[in-house]
Design an enzyme around this catalytic site. Structure first.
Site, PDB file in Angstrom:
ATOM      1  N   GLY A  56       7.384  92.087  81.405  1.00  0.00           N
ATOM      2  CA  GLY A  56       7.887  93.384  80.974  1.00  0.00           C
ATOM      3  C   GLY A  56       9.214  93.664  81.636  1.00  0.00           C
ATOM      4  N   HIS A  57       9.726  94.859  81.410  1.00  0.00           N
ATOM      5  CA  HIS A  57      11.031  95.239  81.955  1.00  0.00           C
ATOM      6  C   HIS A  57      10.921  96.147  83.168  1.00  0.00           C
ATOM      7  CE1 HIS A  57      13.286  94.382  77.883  1.00  0.00           C
ATOM      8  NE2 HIS A  57      12.594  93.351  78.333  1.00  0.00           N
TER       9      HIS A  57
END
EC number: 3.2.1.67
Length: 355
Positions: free
Chosen positions: A200-201
């Site tokens: 994810g970020h």
């Protein structure tokens, strides 16, 4: 869908607590739009696997939401089941990285104006767009909540929270292709604790600034979280040359573990993805009263701490405790600091904001 909607209509009319059961098995759900107000607590027990249509444009009611729950008080969602957005085909249609007018795809689960509620022991999988929206809600807890999507699935934010207060995300696992948790404006008293993020970020506040009506964010705690192979760790994003003048304050980032996570700590007030902005004027958003302590582990990038604060509104009262972040690449770990004068209460490795 008809059976679910009939059960929902009965539940919101009931003056005593009611339960709606989705039994074990695979069930195709075209769309569900469940609205209150309700008169008594409702439990939605999802034991089965709900599957969306693969075609994102096949929703009976054209909207950006597959399952919607609005204007409900004292809601419990549980049961160990899954909401499968079957987003693989829709992701191929997503060109938002180059098209600012890209069509919006459906969100798996959208909550608007829900209060005093808990969502627990549920999985959302492969949403076509964001997995969960939680907007204009109060006293809502996500516990033992799972988000599952590939790391390259576009715009599949795990949980997006905005315009609410007293929101908790605890003891949860989020694996997705965008922010594990993203936070918008007009938000206060948020606790994100014991969340495993990655891929994810990262966990982000913002992006903010492009809407002049955006309101303040205050009282955000990210504690005891682990970031594994994420593009970022904890991040604040504000746009330059943008009209909003809100403040972001009373933030606590503590007891965080980075496992080969890129950019573990980022304040980016020159946020400009895909060069879709004007850098000529600084952000007008103020970041202040921030505690960062006990952040340790390994970084995938040499920039382990980056404070790019606004020239117009420098970051203020940034308190930094123990930091121990290592980078195994050719470059030694380093920090970037603009328009910030932090104070220190413990040692850092590398030392933050050293000349």
């Amino acid at each position: 869908m008809q059976a679910l909607m009939k059960a929902w209509k009965d539940a919101i009319k009931s003056t005593t607590s009611s339960k709606i059961l989705i039994p074990k098995g695979d069930w195709t759900l075209s769309q569900a739009r469940m609205h209150g107000p309700n008169k008594a607590p409702i439990t939605l027990e999802v034991k089965g696997n709900l599957k969306a249509y693969k075609d994102p444009y096949k929703l009976p009611v054209k909207s950006q939401e597959w399952v919607t729950i609005n204007y409900v008080n004292f809601l419990t969602i549980s049961g160990g089941g899954m909401l499968d957005g079957q987003g693989q085909e829709a992701w191929k249609l997503n060109d938002c990285h180059k098209n600012t007018a890209c069509p919006k795809l459906p969100i798996n689960l959208s909550f608007n104006f829900i209060n005093n509620s808990i969502i627990q022991d549920i999985t959302t999988k492969d949403s076509k767009f964001f997995h969960v929206n939680c907007i204009s809600s109060r006293n809502v807890t996500f516990q033992r909540f799972t988000v599952s999507a590939p790391g390259d699935s576009p715009n599949t934010d795990g949980i997006h929270i905005a315009r609410g207060n007293h929101i908790k995300v605890i003891d949860s696992i989020i694996k997705t292709g965008d922010d594990c948790i993203s936070m918008g404006d007009e938000l206060s008293d948020v606790l994100i604790k014991n969340v495993h993020c990655g891929p994810g970020h990262g966990i982000s506040i913002g992006s903010l600034g492009r809407n002049v009506q955006e309101k303040d964010i205050k009282g955000i705690t990210v504690q005891g979280c682990t970031f594994t192979g994420t593009q970022n760790g904890v991040r604040i994003k504000t746009w330059p040359s943008a009209p909003a003048t809100l403040t972001i304050s009373d933030l606590h980032f503590k007891d965080l573990t980075m496992v080969n996570a890129g950019n573990p700590i980022v304040f980016d007030q020159k946020y400009c993805p895909w060069n879709q902005c004007d850098l000529s004027k600084p952000s007008l958003i103020k970041i202040s009263d921030v505690e960062i302590s006990n952040v340790r582990g390994t970084s995938a990038t040499s920039d382990v701490v980056s404070f790019i604060c606004s020239k117009a509104k420098p970051c203020d009262n940034i308190r930094i405790g123990y930091i121990d972040l290592k980078h195994k690449g050719k470059k030694p770990p380093s920090t970037k600091c603009e328009n910030i004068k932090p104070t220190f209460s413990s040692k850092q490795s590398p030392h933050v904001c050293s000349k």
